[in-house]
Design a protein around this motif. Structure first.
Motif, PDB file in Angstrom:
ATOM      1  N   SER A  20       0.828  -1.207   0.000  1.00  0.00           N
ATOM      2  CA  SER A  20       0.000   0.000   0.000  1.00  0.00           C
ATOM      3  C   SER A  20       0.863   1.258   0.000  1.00  0.00           C
ATOM      4  N   TYR A  21       1.915   1.237   0.820  1.00  0.00           N
ATOM      5  CA  TYR A  21       2.834   2.381   0.854  1.00  0.00           C
ATOM      6  C   TYR A  21       3.547   2.536  -0.489  1.00  0.00           C
ATOM      7  N   ALA A  22       3.964   1.414  -1.078  1.00  0.00           N
ATOM      8  CA  ALA A  22       4.662   1.455  -2.362  1.00  0.00           C
ATOM      9  C   ALA A  22       3.767   2.031  -3.453  1.00  0.00           C
ATOM     10  N   ALA A  23       2.489   1.647  -3.443  1.00  0.00           N
ATOM     11  CA  ALA A  23       1.539   2.160  -4.439  1.00  0.00           C
ATOM     12  C   ALA A  23       1.391   3.673  -4.324  1.00  0.00           C
ATOM     13  N   ALA A  24       1.283   4.168  -3.073  1.00  0.00           N
ATOM     14  CA  ALA A  24       1.188   5.620  -2.857  1.00  0.00           C
ATOM     15  C   ALA A  24       2.484   6.306  -3.295  1.00  0.00           C
ATOM     16  N   PHE A  25       3.614   5.655  -3.052  1.00  0.00           N
ATOM     17  CA  PHE A  25       4.910   6.217  -3.435  1.00  0.00           C
ATOM     18  C   PHE A  25       5.017   6.370  -4.950  1.00  0.00           C
ATOM     19  N   THR A  26       4.467   5.415  -5.712  1.00  0.00           N
ATOM     20  CA  THR A  26       4.533   5.497  -7.166  1.00  0.00           C
ATOM     21  C   THR A  26       3.724   6.670  -7.718  1.00  0.00           C
ATOM     22  N   VAL A  27       2.778   7.165  -6.919  1.00  0.00           N
ATOM     23  CA  VAL A  27       1.999   8.337  -7.323  1.00  0.00           C
ATOM     24  C   VAL A  27       2.709   9.622  -6.895  1.00  0.00           C
ATOM     25  N   ARG A  28       3.180   9.667  -5.656  1.00  0.00           N
ATOM     26  CA  ARG A  28       3.727  10.900  -5.094  1.00  0.00           C
ATOM     27  C   ARG A  28       5.140  11.212  -5.576  1.00  0.00           C
ATOM     28  N   TRP A  29       5.976  10.190  -5.716  1.00  0.00           N
ATOM     29  CA  TRP A  29       7.375  10.433  -6.084  1.00  0.00           C
ATOM     30  C   TRP A  29       7.518  11.170  -7.414  1.00  0.00           C
ATOM     31  N   TYR A 100      -3.159   0.591  -7.416  1.00  0.00           N
ATOM     32  CA  TYR A 100      -3.172   0.285  -5.982  1.00  0.00           C
ATOM     33  C   TYR A 100      -3.368  -1.209  -5.709  1.00  0.00           C
ATOM     34  N   PRO A 101      -4.459  -1.814  -6.173  1.00  0.00           N
ATOM     35  CA  PRO A 101      -4.587  -3.261  -5.917  1.00  0.00           C
ATOM     36  C   PRO A 101      -3.536  -4.081  -6.653  1.00  0.00           C
ATOM     37  N   ALA A 102      -3.103  -3.609  -7.834  1.00  0.00           N
ATOM     38  CA  ALA A 102      -2.116  -4.366  -8.618  1.00  0.00           C
ATOM     39  C   ALA A 102      -0.781  -4.451  -7.894  1.00  0.00           C
ATOM     40  N   ILE A 103      -0.308  -3.321  -7.355  1.00  0.00           N
ATOM     41  CA  ILE A 103       0.978  -3.298  -6.661  1.00  0.00           C
ATOM     42  C   ILE A 103       0.886  -4.048  -5.337  1.00  0.00           C
ATOM     43  N   GLU A 104      -0.235  -3.917  -4.644  1.00  0.00           N
ATOM     44  CA  GLU A 104      -0.431  -4.674  -3.395  1.00  0.00           C
ATOM     45  C   GLU A 104      -0.449  -6.179  -3.660  1.00  0.00           C
ATOM     46  N   LEU A 105      -1.134  -6.570  -4.732  1.00  0.00           N
ATOM     47  CA  LEU A 105      -1.202  -7.992  -5.078  1.00  0.00           C
ATOM     48  C   LEU A 105       0.163  -8.520  -5.517  1.00  0.00           C
ATOM     49  N   SER A 132      10.246  -5.363  -2.543  1.00  0.00           N
ATOM     50  CA  SER A 132       9.318  -4.231  -2.545  1.00  0.00           C
ATOM     51  C   SER A 132       9.908  -3.041  -3.306  1.00  0.00           C
ATOM     52  N   ALA A 133      11.182  -2.775  -3.091  1.00  0.00           N
ATOM     53  CA  ALA A 133      11.859  -1.680  -3.794  1.00  0.00           C
ATOM     54  C   ALA A 133      11.889  -1.943  -5.295  1.00  0.00           C
ATOM     55  N   LEU A 134      12.082  -3.197  -5.687  1.00  0.00           N
ATOM     56  CA  LEU A 134      12.121  -3.549  -7.108  1.00  0.00           C
ATOM     57  C   LEU A 134      10.750  -3.383  -7.761  1.00  0.00           C
ATOM     58  N   ILE A 135       9.703  -3.820  -7.079  1.00  0.00           N
ATOM     59  CA  ILE A 135       8.351  -3.671  -7.624  1.00  0.00           C
ATOM     60  C   ILE A 135       8.007  -2.188  -7.787  1.00  0.00           C
ATOM     61  N   THR A 136       8.363  -1.394  -6.797  1.00  0.00           N
ATOM     62  CA  THR A 136       8.099   0.046  -6.841  1.00  0.00           C
ATOM     63  C   THR A 136       8.839   0.704  -7.992  1.00  0.00           C
ATOM     64  N   ALA A 137      10.116   0.364  -8.151  1.00  0.00           N
ATOM     65  CA  ALA A 137      10.930   0.931  -9.228  1.00  0.00           C
ATOM     66  C   ALA A 137      10.376   0.544 -10.594  1.00  0.00           C
ATOM     67  N   ALA A 138       9.963  -0.717 -10.744  1.00  0.00           N
ATOM     68  CA  ALA A 138       9.422  -1.183 -12.020  1.00  0.00           C
ATOM     69  C   ALA A 138       8.140  -0.438 -12.385  1.00  0.00           C
ATOM     70  N   ALA A 139       7.279  -0.208 -11.392  1.00  0.00           N
ATOM     71  CA  ALA A 139       6.009   0.481 -11.642  1.00  0.00           C
ATOM     72  C   ALA A 139       6.240   1.926 -12.098  1.00  0.00           C
ATOM     73  N   ILE A 140       7.170   2.616 -11.445  1.00  0.00           N
ATOM     74  CA  ILE A 140       7.464   4.003 -11.807  1.00  0.00           C
ATOM     75  C   ILE A 140       8.158   4.082 -13.158  1.00  0.00           C
ATOM     76  N   ASP A 141       9.100   3.180 -13.407  1.00  0.00           N
ATOM     77  CA  ASP A 141       9.828   3.187 -14.680  1.00  0.00           C
ATOM     78  C   ASP A 141       8.892   2.870 -15.837  1.00  0.00           C
ATOM     79  N   LEU A 142       7.964   1.963 -15.626  1.00  0.00           N
ATOM     80  CA  LEU A 142       7.013   1.585 -16.669  1.00  0.00           C
ATOM     81  C   LEU A 142       6.157   2.773 -17.091  1.00  0.00           C
ATOM     82  N   GLU A 143       5.800   3.616 -16.131  1.00  0.00           N
ATOM     83  CA  GLU A 143       4.909   4.750 -16.423  1.00  0.00           C
ATOM     84  C   GLU A 143       5.658   6.022 -16.794  1.00  0.00           C
ATOM     85  N   HIS A 144       6.789   6.261 -16.152  1.00  0.00           N
ATOM     86  CA  HIS A 144       7.476   7.544 -16.327  1.00  0.00           C
ATOM     87  C   HIS A 144       8.884   7.437 -16.915  1.00  0.00           C
TER      88      HIS A 144
END
Length: 263
Positions: A20-29, A100-105, A132-144
């Motif tokens: 949940s924190y990682a999902a919020a981080f991908t939006v705010r960062w 949000y649900p995708a990153i949590e799942l 967790s750090a890898l999933i977060t990085a992948a989500a941000i890199d994929l979008e931005h």
């Protein structure tokens, strides 16, 4: 058996909270950093800059991105709140982004097996944070097309700490140096002969962390798998080359595949 079940349940709660924190981080960062870069550019050019960060970005509380209504704890339970709310905001009925649900799942799928792979808390915690750090990085890199230094640093630190008490530390350090060096050299050649950037330093920093995690011996299957998956993506999905391809998700998914297959 009962103790194991309780520990497993608690670990699931930790994973979902981290997701949940990682999902919020991908939006705010991205929003925070793009704002900082714009402000820095205006200051450098001595131009006025009147833009302000939205309150929902600077606040420690969570808000609906559409109606900006502050969310209660009942609406922030990972996965369960999304299902209960039928994927829509309770106040404005606008659909909640799937991220949000995708990153949590993804956190649950990728981290839960660690509970049975590691019988000590030290390795379990470090591997959980790393993934967790890898999933977060992948989500941000994929979008931005950006890989946060925060994610690369966490991955690198966790990887070195994992191997610190073992005989694999030297192999880990060699993997870190070699991984970074390969990407840095490729980047230099592309800049020199093509006159443009073909791969970012963010990828070099990330692969340094992945090399430290998997060791020198894990770099070959990692790069081979990432390259093949990237080629396959280009052939099947991005045939015309009209869409910029972020390499980070291929590196990260390949690294996790190599890791789990070697366990």
């Amino acid at each position: 058996m009962q103790t194991i079940s309780i520990n497993c349940f608690l670990y699931i709660l930790v994973i979902l909270s981290l997701g949940s924190y990682a999902a919020a981080f991908t939006v705010r960062w991205p929003i925070k950093n793009i704002y900082s870069w714009e402000k820095e550019a205006h200051d450098l050019l001595q131009l006025p800059f009147n833009k302000r960060l939205p309150n929902y970005i600077t606040s420690t509380r969570s808000y609906c991105l559409h109606c900006l209504h502050q969310l209660s704890w009942k609406e922030l339970i990972p996965l369960f709140s999304y299902i209960k709310l039928n994927g829509k905001c309770h106040y404005c009925q606008v659909r909640i982004p799937y991220r949000y649900p995708a990153i949590e799942l993804l956190h649950l799928i990728c981290c839960l097996p660690l509970f049975w792979f590691f019988d000590n808390t030290y390795n379990l915690v470090l591997h959980t944070l790393l993934i967790s750090a890898l999933i977060t990085a992948a989500a941000i890199d994929l979008e931005h097309q950006l890989i946060p230094d925060e994610c690369s640093i966490i991955a690198l630190a966790c990887a070195l700490l994992i191997n610190l008490p073992t005989s694999m530390l030297e192999n880990s350090v060699l993997g870190m140096i070699t991984g970074y060096g390969i990407i840095a050299v490729l980047r230099w050649f592309y800049l020199t002969f093509r006159g443009q950037e073909g791969i970012g330093l963010g990828d070099a920093k990330m692969i340094a962390g992945l090399g430290a995690w998997l060791g020198l011996s894990g770099l070959v299957p990692l790069l081979l798998c990432a390259s093949l998956s990237g080629i396959l993506y280009t052939v099947l999905i991005n045939r015309n080359g009209t869409k910029y391809m972020a390499f980070g998700p291929f590196l990260i998914s390949s690294a996790m595949l190599v890791f789990f297959l070697n366990l």
